[in-house]
Design a protein around this motif. Structure first.
Motif, short mmCIF file in Angstrom:
data_model
loop_
_atom_site.label_atom_id
_atom_site.label_comp_id
_atom_site.label_asym_id
_atom_site.label_seq_id
_atom_site.Cartn_x
_atom_site.Cartn_y
_atom_site.Cartn_z
N ILE A 116 0.83 -1.20 0.00
CA ILE A 116 0.00 0.00 0.00
C ILE A 116 0.88 1.26 0.00
CG2 ILE A 116 -1.62 1.36 1.39
CD1 ILE A 116 -2.94 -1.36 2.15
N ARG A 125 0.60 1.10 -3.96
CA ARG A 125 -0.43 0.26 -4.57
C ARG A 125 0.01 -0.30 -5.93
NH1 ARG A 125 -4.95 0.38 -1.70
NH2 ARG A 125 -5.16 2.04 -0.20
N ASP A 133 -7.86 -1.62 -0.45
CA ASP A 133 -6.92 -2.40 0.36
C ASP A 133 -7.21 -3.89 0.23
OD1 ASP A 133 -5.97 0.05 1.15
OD2 ASP A 133 -6.56 -0.15 3.26
N ILE A 136 -5.83 -5.21 -3.06
CA ILE A 136 -4.37 -5.34 -2.96
C ILE A 136 -4.03 -6.59 -2.15
CG2 ILE A 136 -2.24 -4.30 -2.07
CD1 ILE A 136 -3.28 -2.76 -4.47
#
Length: 148
Positions: A116, A125, A133, A136
């Protein structure tokens, strides 16, 4: 042949070799393990230009939020594969347990926080600035699961 001619010939040959290798590497990095449909989706435009007074076709394929979150495999295929398929700038390679083991040992929370925030050549990212999030994390889980 004069010394100057020899030096120029060698420099031209070296430049040609570097250019050829670069062209080969760039085509391999971008397409490794992807179907032509995945490549087309990855390089598709992210927006359209509309002219006032004319009908405008709006692309909907790139809007993930309307279709729900992307799977880890989808995120990897669209945003991560260019670097993680071949280990660009030290990125842990997909399918390589040795690359991922030290990261896995630090825990998923640490890997996620690093992804992140970004690290070294990897921007925050990765290349998926619009990923949540959770998306990811899903992409990381996909890479880790397929690299053991």
């Amino acid at each position: 042949m004069s010394l100057l001619t020899q030096i120029i010939s060698r420099k031209i040959l070296a430049l040609f070799a570097v250019a050829s290798f670069s062209a080969l590497l760039s085509s391999t990095v971008n397409a490794y393990g992807q179907s032509s449909e995945e490549i087309a989706a990855r390089i598709a435009p992210i927006g359209n230009v509309c002219i006032a007074g004319e009908e405008c076709e709006v692309a909907s394929a790139a809007v993930a939020s309307s279709n729900g979150p992307l799977s880890g495999e989808d995120v990897y295929g669209k945003f991560c594969t260019a670097c993680h398929s071949v280990g660009v700038a030290g990125a842990p390679k997909f399918g390589n347990a040795g690359d991922w083991a030290p990261r896995v040992a630090k825990g998923m929370d640490t890997i996620l926080a690093t992804a992140i925030k970004g690290i070294n050549a990897m921007p925050p990212r990765g290349t998926c600035t619009s990923c949540s999030d959770e998306e990811i994390e899903s992409a990381i889980a996909y890479m880790v699961e397929n690299s053991q």
